[in-house]
Scaffold this active site. Structure first.
Site, PDB file in Angstrom:
ATOM      1  N   ASP A   1      -1.184  -6.283  -0.341  1.00 43.37           N
ATOM      2  CA  ASP A   1      -1.199  -5.617   0.966  1.00 43.37           C
ATOM      3  C   ASP A   1      -2.614  -5.115   1.259  1.00 43.37           C
ATOM      4  O   ASP A   1      -3.129  -4.237   0.551  1.00 43.37           O
ATOM      5  CB  ASP A   1      -0.230  -4.422   0.861  1.00 43.37           C
ATOM      6  CG  ASP A   1       0.362  -4.027   2.191  1.00 43.37           C
ATOM      7  OD1 ASP A   1       0.083  -4.694   3.199  1.00 43.37           O
ATOM      8  OD2 ASP A   1       1.128  -3.040   2.195  1.00 43.37           O
TER       9      ASP A   1
ATOM     10  N   ASP B   1       0.840  -1.206   0.000  1.00 46.27           N
ATOM     11  CA  ASP B   1       0.000   0.000   0.000  1.00 46.27           C
ATOM     12  C   ASP B   1       0.878   1.260   0.000  1.00 46.27           C
ATOM     13  O   ASP B   1       0.373   2.375  -0.085  1.00 46.27           O
ATOM     14  CB  ASP B   1      -1.023  -0.003   1.146  1.00 46.27           C
ATOM     15  CG  ASP B   1      -0.382   0.022   2.522  1.00 46.27           C
ATOM     16  OD1 ASP B   1       0.861  -0.093   2.630  1.00 46.27           O
ATOM     17  OD2 ASP B   1      -1.137   0.166   3.510  1.00 46.27           O
ATOM     18  N   SER B   2       2.217   1.075   0.016  1.00 51.67           N
ATOM     19  CA  SER B   2       3.141   2.173  -0.245  1.00 51.67           C
ATOM     20  C   SER B   2       2.878   2.738  -1.636  1.00 51.67           C
ATOM     21  O   SER B   2       3.356   3.824  -1.973  1.00 51.67           O
ATOM     22  CB  SER B   2       4.598   1.688  -0.140  1.00 51.67           C
ATOM     23  OG  SER B   2       4.791   0.530  -0.931  1.00 51.67           O
TER      24      SER B   2
ATOM     25  N   LYS C   1      -0.907  -9.530   2.969  1.00 52.98           N
ATOM     26  CA  LYS C   1      -0.201  -9.034   4.157  1.00 52.98           C
ATOM     27  C   LYS C   1      -1.143  -8.114   4.920  1.00 52.98           C
ATOM     28  O   LYS C   1      -1.928  -7.388   4.308  1.00 52.98           O
ATOM     29  CB  LYS C   1       1.062  -8.262   3.743  1.00 52.98           C
ATOM     30  CG  LYS C   1       1.773  -7.570   4.912  1.00 52.98           C
ATOM     31  CD  LYS C   1       3.150  -7.066   4.534  1.00 52.98           C
ATOM     32  CE  LYS C   1       3.176  -5.687   3.944  1.00 52.98           C
ATOM     33  NZ  LYS C   1       2.663  -4.600   4.788  1.00 52.98           N
TER      34      LYS C   1
ATOM     35  N   GLU D   1       9.155  -3.719  10.150  1.00 54.26           N
ATOM     36  CA  GLU D   1       9.491  -2.402   9.578  1.00 54.26           C
ATOM     37  C   GLU D   1       9.900  -1.448  10.703  1.00 54.26           C
ATOM     38  O   GLU D   1       9.205  -1.338  11.722  1.00 54.26           O
ATOM     39  CB  GLU D   1       8.280  -1.827   8.825  1.00 54.26           C
ATOM     40  CG  GLU D   1       8.565  -0.421   8.284  1.00 54.26           C
ATOM     41  CD  GLU D   1       7.522   0.104   7.319  1.00 54.26           C
ATOM     42  OE1 GLU D   1       6.544  -0.619   7.011  1.00 54.26           O
ATOM     43  OE2 GLU D   1       7.690   1.256   6.863  1.00 54.26           O
TER      44      GLU D   1
ATOM     45  N   GLU E   1      -1.173  -5.483   8.643  1.00 54.53           N
ATOM     46  CA  GLU E   1      -0.410  -4.880   9.736  1.00 54.53           C
ATOM     47  C   GLU E   1      -1.079  -5.153  11.077  1.00 54.53           C
ATOM     48  O   GLU E   1      -2.299  -5.001  11.193  1.00 54.53           O
ATOM     49  CB  GLU E   1      -0.317  -3.352   9.542  1.00 54.53           C
ATOM     50  CG  GLU E   1       0.450  -2.944   8.305  1.00 54.53           C
ATOM     51  CD  GLU E   1       0.522  -1.431   8.120  1.00 54.53           C
ATOM     52  OE1 GLU E   1       0.169  -0.664   9.045  1.00 54.53           O
ATOM     53  OE2 GLU E   1       0.941  -0.999   7.018  1.00 54.53           O
TER      54      GLU E   1
END
Ligand code: KIV
Length: 263
Positions: free
Chosen positions: A86, A47-48, A116, A185, A118
């Site tokens: 993501d 999602d960057s 993925k 991260e 978070e």
């Protein structure tokens, strides 16, 4: 990596302790092809995307539609790497059902092989449900960009004994739930080492030191695409300066046309 066979989540898991793992982001067809051809084992459609491709100030505005659009392009380009989608902000936090539905969309519509997300213990129920649907899950601890407001900024994690203890507990909970790998991260290297030694699945570090089982970078940071207009993270290493090269090429084209040298 065997050039004819696709990397899989079980193979990633089995490579812990055997060889360092590589992961890079990609968001479109040509870069996915190149990253894949280079033999990178895992491609993350991160999602960057919001920061480095769409021009948002954070990852928070990124939608499922935007992610799926880019996943489809990456899936068309990459033939060997394990493809990981993501889950964007608020695509899994609300409920188990929401998490499974959106993870399923990454596989069914986006052509991804894994997702993925978070977070730690608070998401174990969602991770188990996604795994029960047959979708491998990669965890993400430490600096969690989707929680930027809760963290009070993009801050390196693991600076106190208590935060290290919390992260180790979270990592163990995710590991026991069945994740195949864990992104760390922005984690103090000693804490990342501790986590890496405490769990069965490989850790993939970004700004987390050299003792993780693998490394990941945002492709645009590695290529030096965005560094001319935004500061890359201090841990990123620029292996090329494509931002400056693109600017020079476009300026040269403009000059040629103005001076009637091209065509
Ligand atoms: O979105 C992303 O690119 C990521 C990586 C930094 C791991 O989450």
């Amino acid at each position: 990596m065997n050039p004819v066979s696709r990397m899989t989540a079980p193979r990633v898991l089995a490579l812990k302790g055997k060889e360092p793992l590589t992961m890079l982001t990609a968001y479109d067809y040509p870069t996915a092809r190149l990253v894949d051809e280079a033999g990178i084992e895992m491609i993350l459609v991160g999602d960057s995307l919001g920061n480095v491709v769409l021009g948002y100030e954070s990852t928070l505005p990124v939608t499922m539609q935007e992610m799926l659009h880019h996943c489809k392009a990456v899936a068309r380009g990459a033939k060997q790497a394990l493809l990981i989608g993501d889950l964007p902000f608020m695509s899994y936090q609300a409920s188990v059902e929401q998490a499974v539905t959106n993870a399923g969309r990454f596989v069914k519509e986006g052509g991804m092989h894994a997702v993925k997300l978070e977070g730690g213990r608070e998401h174990v129920d969602k991770i188990k449900a996604i795994l029960n649907a047959g979708i491998p899950v990669q965890g993400h601890l430490g600096l969690k960009p989707q929680s930027v407001h809760a963290m009070g900024g993009y801050k390196v994690q693991g600076k106190t004994e208590d935060s290290v203890r919390q992260m180790v507990e979270d990592a163990k909970a995710l590991d026991q739930a069945g994740i195949f790998s864990l992104v760390l991260e922005g984690v103090v290297p000693e804490a990342a080492k501790k986590i890496t030694e405490a769990i069965r699945c490989p850790t993939i570090g970004i700004g987390a030191g050299k003792d993780c089982d693998g490394q990941v970078l945002v492709l645009h940071d590695l290529l030096g695409i965005t560094s001319s207009f935004c500061k890359p993270p201090s841990f990123a290493k620029e292996y090329a300066h494509l931002g400056a090269d693109i600017l020079k090429a476009v300026q040269a084209y403009k000059q040629d046309v103005k001076q009637k040298k091209f065509p």
